[in-house]
Every structure is written in structure tokens, then in C-alpha cells.
Scaffold this motif. Structure first.
Motif, PDB file in Angstrom:
ATOM      1  N   ARG A  77       0.833  -1.211   0.000  1.00 57.82           N
ATOM      2  CA  ARG A  77       0.000   0.000   0.000  1.00 57.82           C
ATOM      3  C   ARG A  77       0.862   1.254   0.000  1.00 57.82           C
ATOM      4  N   ALA A  79       0.389   5.833  -1.113  1.00 56.38           N
ATOM      5  CA  ALA A  79      -0.332   6.910  -1.782  1.00 56.38           C
ATOM      6  C   ALA A  79       0.260   7.124  -3.168  1.00 56.38           C
ATOM      7  N   THR A 100      -4.720   8.733  -4.938  1.00 57.42           N
ATOM      8  CA  THR A 100      -5.413   7.550  -4.444  1.00 57.42           C
ATOM      9  C   THR A 100      -4.407   6.681  -3.692  1.00 57.42           C
ATOM     10  N   LEU A 101      -4.857   5.535  -3.200  1.00 55.71           N
ATOM     11  CA  LEU A 101      -3.965   4.562  -2.562  1.00 55.71           C
ATOM     12  C   LEU A 101      -3.673   3.446  -3.558  1.00 55.71           C
ATOM     13  N   TYR A 115     -10.655   7.489  -0.470  1.00 56.90           N
ATOM     14  CA  TYR A 115      -9.235   7.331  -0.768  1.00 56.90           C
ATOM     15  C   TYR A 115      -8.835   7.947  -2.106  1.00 56.90           C
TER      16      TYR A 115
END
Length: 343
Positions: A77, A79, A100-101, A115
Motif C-alpha cells: 500500500r 499513496a 489515491t492509494l 481514498y
């Protein structure tokens, strides 16, 4: 098509084993997959930049947090900023520039949720938006500095503000926000080079190299009127030293504990009694709690940026195969400003 021709393959960095200390070769594997088929409510985003943040290391541990840990076999994960290249979601158009992620991935799926945020649109003539700035200033990094400094620190003109990890992505912005509020700002960083950037580029009044000086003595020298606001990114002995120099009614914003993200050990500060003696306050915060206020944060950050009161520096690694060096750089002290990975 925005961002150039679309590949039919996706490259992703997935977690293969949980790191012990720094991330090692084999902990993250680079794989190639087919592009996913979109279903209703989904958009395909081609990643332009991956933001490398210290929090990404904590997500690799099997520990609960404000977001669940990355599971072994999942994409790491992180950004990201990118451009929508296909959509079956009414919230996004092809050509939208979004944060977004998306993680360690050349392409990712976005949905209409908290997100993903549209930051520009080709049809509106904003395709040329500075995408490094979107993550360095106007994404979660800038918002973290904004909420921590303004909601908890609340600096006033003439006060003394200290920021640790002052050459880093969040600390550099937090200090500039305090400076814009009229405070005297002192940074703490880990090299003479970083200290020079903190004062010469980010505009702090002074900076302490904690590796080559007695930090407590340096705080007495640089903060003769004590410390009214401390924005803490590191925890550990540095937090303890600054607590010993707090002024009456000081405010301490706990943003991160980068000194112990790798070790997993969080020694408690012995100087916490200074909070009582100085009638001071210390509070932790999480930017996700303020998601509904991102427009507010971005508006103020944009105002200061346009007025020449905010700047940032980028440290870019090229290629997903550089994911491990990019992430470890945060903990080896080699990065200045916002660290990016360009897929």
C-alpha cells in the motif's frame, strides 16, 4: 490517451515476507499481471508517481493500526497520483488526475470513496498540474502538516516552534506553516546538508544537527525562550529532549515515530512530567480523521504556495524495482523532502 499508451500488462510490488528491520531483498517481489477487467463503479488509474512515506513501513508489520496491515501476497500500500485511463464509475472521467492509494503498482483500481480525489481534469485544462506537488503539498503529506500544526500546535506570532525530521516531507511543510504564522522555527535534522536545506530552502530560522551536537544544549542555545510548539515526527530520545525544554502552556503534536518504525520498540519519554509542570498538552492525530476538511487544507496550502511561502523538494527513484531502496532511504537518513517512486 493521457499519460501515453496503455500497456496490457501491470507491474506490481507485492509483499512476500514481513520485514525484520529494514526491508530486504525478497520481502517485496516485483510481478507482472494482466490488467484487471473493470466492473461497475470502478476506474483504472495509470500511476504516475508513488509517494514513499514512513507509514508504508508500518503497514508491512502484522500489527493493527489506523489501516489494516498489508497481507503477504498483497500489493504494498502507498499513496499515488495518476491519470484515469478507463472508467465505469460516474465519479471519474478518462483524463482525470487523481490521488489515491494505488500502492506499488503501475495501474490500480479506484472507486468513489474517501481514498481517491480528483485533483485535475483534462477537459478543464488542468492536465498539466504539477503531480509531484499533488503528493508533496496537496495530498496527505501537506494535510498532515496542516492539521497537526494548525489544530494541535496553533502557533502564534513570536512563539518558538521546533520540528523534528525537518528535512523530510511532512516536517518541512509543517515548519513552513509555522513560519507563515509568524513563529520562530527551529528544525532538527540528521546532517549538515539537511540542516542547510532546512534553513536555506525551507526558510527555518535555524536547524540543529542532532547527530553531531548535544541536543539538550543545542535546544537551550536555539530556543532561549523555550519551546511553545513541538511538531514531532520521530519520537524516542529527540522527543524526550524537547519535552525537557517546553515553555509554559506548550503544545506537542505527535505526528510519527520514525525512530522506532523499523525496530518496533517505542521507549517512553522520561520527561513526560514536564507536561504537568509546564501545564502543557501533547496529542496524537491522524489525517484520515479530517478527510472531510481536505478542501480546507488544500485551499490554505495553495494560497501559501501561490504567495511563495511554501516550497518542497523531491527525491525521485525510477522504476518499481527501486521500491526497496526508496522505502529504506527514509530510515537510513538519505532522503530530503518528499520521496517518490516513478513506475
Amino acid at each position: 490517451m493521457p499519460g501515453g499508451p496503455m500497456s496490457q500488462k501491470n507491474r506490481q510490488g507485492v509483499l512476500r515476507s514481513r520485514p525484520k528491520g529494514l526491508v530486504a531483498d525478497g520481502d517485496i517481489e516485483l510481478i507482472e499481471t494482466e490488467l484487471p477487467e473493470l466492473v461497475g463503479g470502478e476506474a483504472l488509474v495509470k500511476t504516475t508517481l508513488v509517494g514513499i512515506d514512513a507509514a508504508a513501513r508500518t503497514w508491512l508489520d502484522d500489527q493493527p493500526g489506523y489501516l489494516p496491515p498489508v497481507q503477504v501476497g498483497e500489493v504494498v500500500r502507498a499513496a499515488t497520483v495518476g491519470e484515469v485511463v478507463a472508467t465505469r464509475c460516474d465519479a471519474y472521467e478518462v483524463g482525470d488526475v487523481v490521488t489515491t492509494l494505488g500502492g506499488f503498482s503501475a495501474y490500480s483500481i479506484s472507486r468513489d470513496d474517501v481514498y481517491t480525489t480528483v485533483m485535475g481534469r483534462v477537459s478543464a485544462g488542468t492536465a498539466g498540474v504539477d503531480q509531484e506537488a499533488l503528493l508533496a503539498l496537496f495530498g496527505s503529506t501537506g494535510a498532515t502538516a496542516y492539521f497537526g500544526m494548525y489544530d494541535i500546535g496553533r502557533p502564534k506570532a513570536g512563539e518558538t516552534v521546533v520540528v523534528s525530521a525537518a528535512a523530510g516531507a511532512t516536517g518541512s511543510i509543517a515548519g513552513q506553516l509555522a513560519k507563515a504564522a509568524g513563529a520562530r522555527v527551529v528544525g532538527i535534522a540528521g546532517s549538515d546538508e539537511k540542516c542547510a536545506v532546512v534553513t536555506d530552502e525551507f526558510g527555518f530560522d535555524s536547524c540543529i544537527n542532532y547527530r553531531t551536537t548535544d541536543l539538550r544544549a543545542a535546544l537551550r542555545e536555539h530556543c532561549p525562550d523555550r519551546v511553545d510548539v513541538y511538531f514531532d515526527n520521530v519520537g524516542g530520545p529527540i522527543l524526550d529532549a524537547v519535552l525537557g525544554r517546553l515553555a509554559m502552556h506548550a503544545r506537542v503534536a505527535l505526528c510519527g515515530v520514525i525512530s522506532s518504525y523499523v525496530s518496533g520498540e517505542h521507549p517512553g519519554p522520561s520527561n513526560y512530567v514536564k507536561l504537568l509542570a509546564m501545564r502543557a498538552s501533547m496529542a496524537g492525530f491522524n489525517t484520515l480523521d479530517n478527510w472531510g476538511r481536505f478542501d480546507e487544507a488544500n485551499a490554505e496550502l495553495r494560497r501559501l504556495f501561490d504567495a511563495g511561502k511554501l516550497t518542497f523538494r523531491s527525491h525521485v527513484f525510477d522504476g518499481l524495482d527501486q521500491a526497496i531502496p526508496a522505502l529504506n532511504a527514509l530510515f537510513e537518513g538519505t532522503n530530503i523532502g518528499k520521496t517518490f517512486l516513478r513506475p
